[in-house]
Enzyme design. Structure first.
Site, PDB file in Angstrom:
ATOM      1  N   ARG A   1      -3.694  -0.712   9.377  1.00 39.96           N
ATOM      2  CA  ARG A   1      -2.865  -0.484   8.187  1.00 39.96           C
ATOM      3  C   ARG A   1      -1.387  -0.386   8.516  1.00 39.96           C
ATOM      4  O   ARG A   1      -0.540  -0.356   7.644  1.00 39.96           O
ATOM      5  CB  ARG A   1      -3.332   0.789   7.457  1.00 39.96           C
TER       6      ARG A   1
ATOM      7  N   HIS B   1       2.143   6.249   7.300  1.00 39.31           N
ATOM      8  CA  HIS B   1       2.392   7.509   6.610  1.00 39.31           C
ATOM      9  C   HIS B   1       3.812   7.695   6.121  1.00 39.31           C
ATOM     10  O   HIS B   1       4.050   8.309   5.090  1.00 39.31           O
ATOM     11  CB  HIS B   1       1.858   8.666   7.431  1.00 39.31           C
TER      12      HIS B   1
ATOM     13  N   CYS C   1      -8.322   8.903  -3.601  1.00 39.36           N
ATOM     14  CA  CYS C   1      -6.953   9.404  -3.401  1.00 39.36           C
ATOM     15  C   CYS C   1      -6.107   8.473  -2.538  1.00 39.36           C
ATOM     16  O   CYS C   1      -5.048   8.844  -2.071  1.00 39.36           O
ATOM     17  CB  CYS C   1      -6.988  10.803  -2.801  1.00 39.36           C
TER      18      CYS C   1
END
Ligand code: PEP
Ligand code: MG
Length: 753
Positions: free
Chosen positions: A636, A361, A673
């Site tokens: 990720r 993030h 998105c």
């Protein structure tokens, strides 16, 4: 055995130079294995030779002199095959080569093991014995385990040592990591210090006992000073009883208490940080066992004091300064969203961290802020970077420390070229996002930070495709209250009205922790995340939904998105809460229409449940970041597997194509998105697949728009079918690059060497 392994790794890890690390390594291994010789041959990539780098047992004059090609001699054989070699009678092996300068003719048994880091052979570790001793399976297993554990440490030491070595020359060093946010900058490194950790202090024998004692005293003196100052600052705000605690701390740190004990331990043969950790550990263990609340609390105090003293002992690692360089490149072990806030926005010019990867993030936020970032730079020698001039290349994942004049001027011209390209792209930003054959592809933005809500964006987009509500939650010190949230959301909705704003309910968990709501799990990405958390805490979700609804009053541009949905039951539960929130606010006199609700398609299971989901909601939004991680089973956030993480994996593309077609058949609008939408080649593929909208970070808009304006829809559809026939991510990337090249769009792809 495990203990010996751990200690050796720790000692090697804490060595200050490459030479010291290697010397510690060979000495400690020889001792642990009770052999006559232990040597290390370092693989010199330029010469493609294994060079004797350190030895204990062979003649030291041979160090740096003896070297072997891969496949030459026994050591070369180990390096070439990348396998252990265990011989009882080495001289009788046909490949045995004898170097006079080593004096190794006397040694008969040989055990060699390669050290391999991330598929790269760094060198060969060898133990030798005079008598014919067949190293047994246990010896071999020990050395193999040692080599595997030391590989990472050695790779780090090589990088670090490389830095100190080249410091004597031109001072330049280059480190590589995962290219995370594009762009390049020449700036100054600011290292954010990790908190001092008493549990990870290695044991080291002090070379200068008096020096260790002196620096211990200094560290304690500083902490006493800090505590005195803190006590004075708080004197008027806390009770006399609490203030008395500061006296207790002073006592604990006094010469007669902690200080003296640590000093004694140093004299017994521990360096200052190790001695401090030993003493603190002993006290804490004792206090935690006693049956007295007051004393148990003191255990925490001692640990805290110990940590403070340790921080001063390790003070090579600096604290956050009061003033910042014009172009500050923030460097840290791990950079949290909160740390970003420590540097003023106008000074923050780049991000570098040891952990993290391109869809973590902080990476997404870096892209949203349009600053270059390279994460997962595992070999970074943090303490030595502070204040250094650096060149950060977010396209290629590189950091140059103390760059040479050549590198700096090369980058100055690359930066100038990039600025020129941005200026050119800027010219078409107010033109529609439409293909040459007249197909309109709606572009939306992802938001979350206040800086995102830029008025200039509005005429260029079709709305906000994803407002990550957790971002403002991450920078507060508690859950924001309803009124606070109403203000935040109103701000977003108003800034973009009448365009739709898709607000996602709180998506915490995974790598997004709130400091005031920590979630500690073995498998956070498979655990309590997104809607799983908020449905378990309806009080949190209700406040959020009520705030969103209230904020939309009179604007009617709110859409609600549910993250991490796995089952239709979760959707039903969330919808029930939404209806309740609507009813509650209506009772308070606020009347708003029911917003459209969407489900994020990011858990692979949802791809097989599109029909029942479509019955319940109004739109789908694909979270390709998570969908990729779950389809490929690749974290990720983990730099070790970052190369495997690729949204252009044929399986991911096939899934996206299928779900776009299935959604169309169900007449469900579907947008995407994740980060793939902001990649010009990815955007063309998604357009060809039939996605109804693409939502991306604002800085990605110019390149994506430029691509769409130059490629007809039919060509994008052909690109999809060509790509779906390819069998590996590398082939897909290569094909995309070729086609974009043919369309004169190569400049939109990330620059490569
Ligand atoms: C995604 O998973 O693609 C997404 C958009 O959400 P996030 O990156 O916040 O998990
Ligand atoms: Mg997600």
């Amino acid at each position: 055995m495990l203990d010996v392994l751990r200690r050796i790794v720790q000692e090697v890890n804490s060595a200050r130079t490459l030479e010291a690390a290697l010397s510690t390594m060979v000495r400690r291994i020889r001792k642990a294995m009770r052999t006559d010789v232990c040597s290390f041959y370092l693989f010199d990539v330029n010469q493609q030779r294994l060079v004797l780098n350190d030895t204990i047992g062979l003649h030291s004059r041979a160090v740096g002199q003896v070297s072997l090609r891969l496949g030459e001699g026994l050591v070369g054989l180990v390096g070439q095959r990348e396998e252990p070699l265990n011989l009882e009678d080495a001289p009788s092996h046909p490949l045995f080569r004898y170097f006079e300068e080593t004096g190794e003719e006397r040694y008969s048994s040989f055990l060699g093991v390669p050290i391999i880091h991330q598929r790269r052979m760094l060198g060969v570790l060898v133990v030798q014995q005079q008598d014919k001793r067949r190293f047994d399976e246990g010896d071999e297993a020990f050395l193999v385990t040692m080599a595997a554990q030391l590989a990472g440490v050695l790779a780090h030491a090589l990088a670090t040592g490389g830095l100190s070595r080249t410091n004597r020359g031109d001072g330049q060093a280059m480190f590589t990591g995962v290219a995370t946010s594009p762009g390049m900058v020449i700036g100054e490194a600011l290292v954010i210090a990790p908190p001092a950790d008493l549990d990870n202090v290695p044991d080291l024998i002090p070379t200068d006992v008096d020096y260790e004692i002196q620096r211990l005293k200094q560290a304690i003196y500083r902490v006493r000073d800090e505590i005195r100052a803190a006590g004075e600052r708080l004197a008027s705000r806390i009770s006399a009883q609490e203030l008395a605690l500061f006296e207790v701390y002073q006592e604990m740190l006094s010469e007669a208490a902690l200080g003296q004990e640590v000093e004694k331990r140093i004299r017994e043969g521990q360096w200052a940080p190790g001695a401090l950790a030993d003493v603190v550990r002993r006290h804490v263990q004792y206090l935690e066992r006693v049956d007295d609340n007051y004393l148990r609390e003191r255990a925490a105090d001692i640990r805290d004091l110990g940590r403070r003293v340790l921080a001063h002992l390790q003070e090579e690692t600096p604290q956050t300064p009061d003033t910042f360089a014009e172009r500050t490149v923030l460097v840290g072990d791990e950079i949290s969203v909160a740390t970003l806030g420590e540097v003023p926005r106008d000074k923050l010019a780049g991000l570098v961290s040891v952990r993290g990867s391109s869809t973590s993030h902080v990476a997404i936020i870096a892209r949203a802020m349009d600053i270059p970032a390279v994460l997962g730079m595992v070999d970074l020698p943090l303490p030595r970077l502070n204040g250094a001039k650096v060149v950060l290349d977010g396209h290629r994942g590189r950091l140059f420390v103390r760059p040479s004049a050549d590198i700096e001027s090369h980058y100055r011209s690359l930066i100038a070229e990039e600025d020129a390209l941005s200026a050119v792209l800027e010219h078409e930003q107010d033109l529609p996002s439409e293909t040459p054959d007249g197909y309109a592809m709606p572009l939306m933005v992802n938001t979350g930070l206040a800086v995102d809500a830029v008025a200039s964006l509005k005429p260029r987009i079709s709305g906000v495709g994803l407002y990550r509500t957790e971002v403002p939650f991450m920078i507060t010190e508690r859950f924001p209250g309803e009124q606070e949230q109403v203000r935040l959301y109103r701000d977003q909705l108003e800034s973009f009205a009448p365009l739709p704003v898709v607000m996602r309910t709180l998506d915490i968990g995974g790598d997004k922790d709130l400091p005031y709501f920590p979630i500690d799990e073995a498998n956070p990405f498979l655990g309590w995340r997104g809607i799983r958390v908020t449905l378990d805490h309806p009080e949190v979700l209700m406040v959020q939904l009520r705030a969103m609804l209230k904020a939309s009053e009179g604007l009617d541009n709110l859409q609600v998105l549910l993250p991490m949905v796995t089952n239709v039951d979760e959707v039903d539960d969330a919808l029930r809460l939404l209806d309740r929130a609507l009813q509650e606010i209506a009772e308070e006199g606020v009347s708003v229409p029911r917003p459209k609700v969407g489900v994020m398609l990011e858990v692979p299971a949802t791809l097989y449940q599109l029909a029942p989901l479509a019955e319940r909601v109004d739109f789908f939004s694909v979270g390709s970041n998570d969908l990729t991680q779950y389809l490929l089973a690749v974290d990720r956030n983990n730099p070790r597997v970052a190369e495997l993480y690729d949204a252009c994996h044929p399986a991911v593309l096939a899934a996206l194509d299928r779900l776009a077609k299935d959604s169309a058949a169900l007449q469900m609008p579907v947008s995407l998105c994740g980060e793939l939408a902001g990649d010009p080649a990815g955007a063309l593929l998604l357009m060809g697949m039939g996605f109804d909208a693409l939502s991306m970070n604002a800085p990605s808009l110019p390149r994506v728009r430029a691509a769409i304006r130059r490629v007809p829809l039919a060509a994008a559809q052909t690109l999809v079918s060509e790509t779906l026939a390819l069998e590996s991510p590398a082939k897909v990337r290569a094909h995309l690059a070729t086609r974009l090249g043919e369309w004169q769009l190569a400049h939109l792809l990330p620059p490569r060497d």
